[in-house]
Scaffold this motif. Structure first.
Motif, mmCIF file in Angstrom:
data_model
loop_
_atom_site.group_PDB
_atom_site.id
_atom_site.type_symbol
_atom_site.label_atom_id
_atom_site.label_comp_id
_atom_site.label_asym_id
_atom_site.label_seq_id
_atom_site.Cartn_x
_atom_site.Cartn_y
_atom_site.Cartn_z
ATOM 1 N N MET A 138 0.827 -1.211 0.000
ATOM 2 C CA MET A 138 0.000 0.000 0.000
ATOM 3 C C MET A 138 0.862 1.263 0.000
ATOM 4 S SD MET A 138 -3.045 -1.087 -0.285
ATOM 5 C CE MET A 138 -4.135 0.271 0.169
ATOM 6 N N LYS A 139 2.010 1.205 0.668
ATOM 7 C CA LYS A 139 2.918 2.358 0.656
ATOM 8 C C LYS A 139 3.472 2.597 -0.738
ATOM 9 C CE LYS A 139 7.094 4.215 2.833
ATOM 10 N NZ LYS A 139 8.176 3.965 3.829
ATOM 11 N N SER A 140 3.833 1.518 -1.435
ATOM 12 C CA SER A 140 4.377 1.677 -2.790
ATOM 13 C C SER A 140 3.320 2.195 -3.760
ATOM 14 C CB SER A 140 4.947 0.354 -3.289
ATOM 15 O OG SER A 140 3.928 -0.624 -3.420
ATOM 16 N N ALA A 141 2.043 1.925 -3.471
ATOM 17 C CA ALA A 141 0.952 2.453 -4.295
ATOM 18 C C ALA A 141 0.547 3.857 -3.855
ATOM 19 C CB ALA A 141 -0.255 1.517 -4.222
ATOM 20 N N ASN A 142 1.126 4.296 -2.713
ATOM 21 C CA ASN A 142 0.867 5.633 -2.177
ATOM 22 C C ASN A 142 -0.577 5.808 -1.725
ATOM 23 O OD1 ASN A 142 1.869 8.135 -1.372
ATOM 24 N ND2 ASN A 142 1.217 9.135 -3.278
ATOM 25 N N PHE A 143 -1.109 4.776 -1.063
ATOM 26 C CA PHE A 143 -2.471 4.831 -0.547
ATOM 27 C C PHE A 143 -2.468 4.548 0.957
ATOM 28 C CE2 PHE A 143 -3.547 3.437 -4.992
ATOM 29 C CZ PHE A 143 -4.158 4.625 -5.366
#
Length: 398
Positions: A358-363
């Motif tokens: 989720m961090k890599s997707a920026n959510f």
């Protein structure tokens, strides 16, 4: 007459065996070379010759055998298996009385006291899974005990072990009546078609019962859009569609289409109103982004390890990237059901994979609830690896 072999436990493993750890691994015993024939009885002793446990020699991916009793005088025979199966049936008395759920796990390996042995119950029929030649050598005693205690309409078996480098495949039906194909079973009032003679997988994974119920009761909404990836027979799509959602089921296997259509039809769902896509899931994610498709819920239940012509997938390495792909096509405030049956890591590590993805997707996200194995999948508290299922329902935050 079975050979009885004394094996000495390594000092570093002795305390664990004393506490009731049931799995015998190759590096936890000193004289493993004494083992010749699977099915031999193992008497585990410590460095001073003190008895630790009794079990059998059977090679499977987890180890070389299982401890079945810490009573030195207890015999591993038909009365032993009769007692174990009787105890397992007593634990599941509520399932036998439940007309809304007629498929469940009857005997869960080491959780019910016999590692390497799985028995599932489907509308009066039993399916035995043997995980080594060692446990298979007790086949006659176990079949007799099962028939004596449960009185099934018929019995099927699945051999999950290799012999001479190849899986041994016999005709699956072994005792009693043959089940119709498909056999219709109930789960929380919903219907599923299973094929008991169709290889290792009969059509539904029983360990996800609670998750399917949660989809129906809480997460799938009328007119919402649900993406079911690695969909197999569409078992997750059924409760979503019955809740009024429009489902898209995606799986690389060509047989997933007719299998999913069958599951829809036995529930009175018009399969023409649902989408069934035969495609690599990772290619579908790219397709969805290109076509600007988005979903209110994405279900991720990949195999622990899979290899196709294009790629190799491992949950222990690739789950964060998979979750990122899912998050990118999930609507704001939508749900992702992230699941894995990989026993090599626990829930805490799985949640770290989720956070990384989720961090890599920026959510941002919040965890709504988590699931592990349902009640019929009894777990040995001294064998944490046996509680393999980890499911996290998370909500993407706008």
């Amino acid at each position: 007459m079975r050979q009885v072999i004394d094996l000495q436990a390594e000092k570093k493993a002795t305390a664990r065996f004393v506490k009731g750890y049931p799995l015998i691994e190759k590096d936890t015993v000193r004289n493993e070379s004494k083992l010749k024939e699977e099915g031999s009885i193992i008497q585990l002793i410590d460095s001073e010759g003190k008895f630790l446990g009794k079990g059998y020699y059977g090679i499977q991916n987890k180890g070389i055998g299982w401890i079945l009793t810490q009573n030195q005088n207890e015999q591993i025979d038909e009365p032993f298996f009769n007692r174990k199966i009787s105890e397992a049936v007593a634990k599941r008395s509520s399932f036998f009385k439940d007309e809304e759920t007629t498929a469940f796990r009857l005997f869960n390996g080491e959780g019910d006291g016999v590692g390497g042995l799985i028995i599932d119950y489907y509308e009066g029929f039993c399916v035995i899974q043997w995980y080594s030649e060692g446990i298979y050598s007790f086949r006659k005693e176990i079949l007799s005990a099962l028939e004596s205690v449960v009185h099934p309409s018929g019995v099927y078996e699945k051999k999950r072990f290799e012999h001479g480098g190849k899986y041994v495949e016999d005709r699956d039906h072994v005792r009693g009546e043959e089940a119709p194909s498909p056999l219709l079973v109930k789960e929380n009032g919903r219907t599923y078609a299973v094929h008991l003679d169709d290889g290792a997988m009969v059509g539904i994974f029983l360990d996800q019962r609670d998750v399917r119920q949660a989809i129906y009761m809480h997460y799938a909404q009328p007119d919402s859009k649900v993406l079911n990836t690695f969909s197999y027979t569409g078992a997750f799509s059924v409760p979503a569609a019955l809740a009024g959602a429009h489902t898209t089921s995606v799986d690389l296997a060509k047989r997933s289409r007719p299998k999913t259509i069958e599951q829809f039809e036995v529930n009175g769902i018009d399969s023409e109103t649902q989408d069934i896509v035969v495609m690599d899931v990772f290619d579908y994610f790219k397709y969805a982004r290109r076509k600007e498709l988005s979903f209110d819920m994405v279900i991720l239940d990949p195999p622990s390890f899979a290899r196709s012509k294009k790629r190799t997938f491992s949950t222990s390495k690739d789950y964060p990237a998979l979750l990122k792909d899912a998050a990118l096509i999930t609507n704001g405030d939508g749900y992702i059901i992230a699941s894995t049956n990989n026993a090599s890591f626990g829930m805490d590590k799985f949640k770290k994979f989720i956070a990384e993805g989720m961090k890599s997707a920026n959510f941002n996200y919040k965890i709504c609830e988590t699931f592990s194995l349902p009640d019929d999948f009894t777990v040995n508290r001294n064998f944490r690896e046996g509680n393999y299922l980890k499911v996290v329902v998370l909500q993407k935050l706008s």
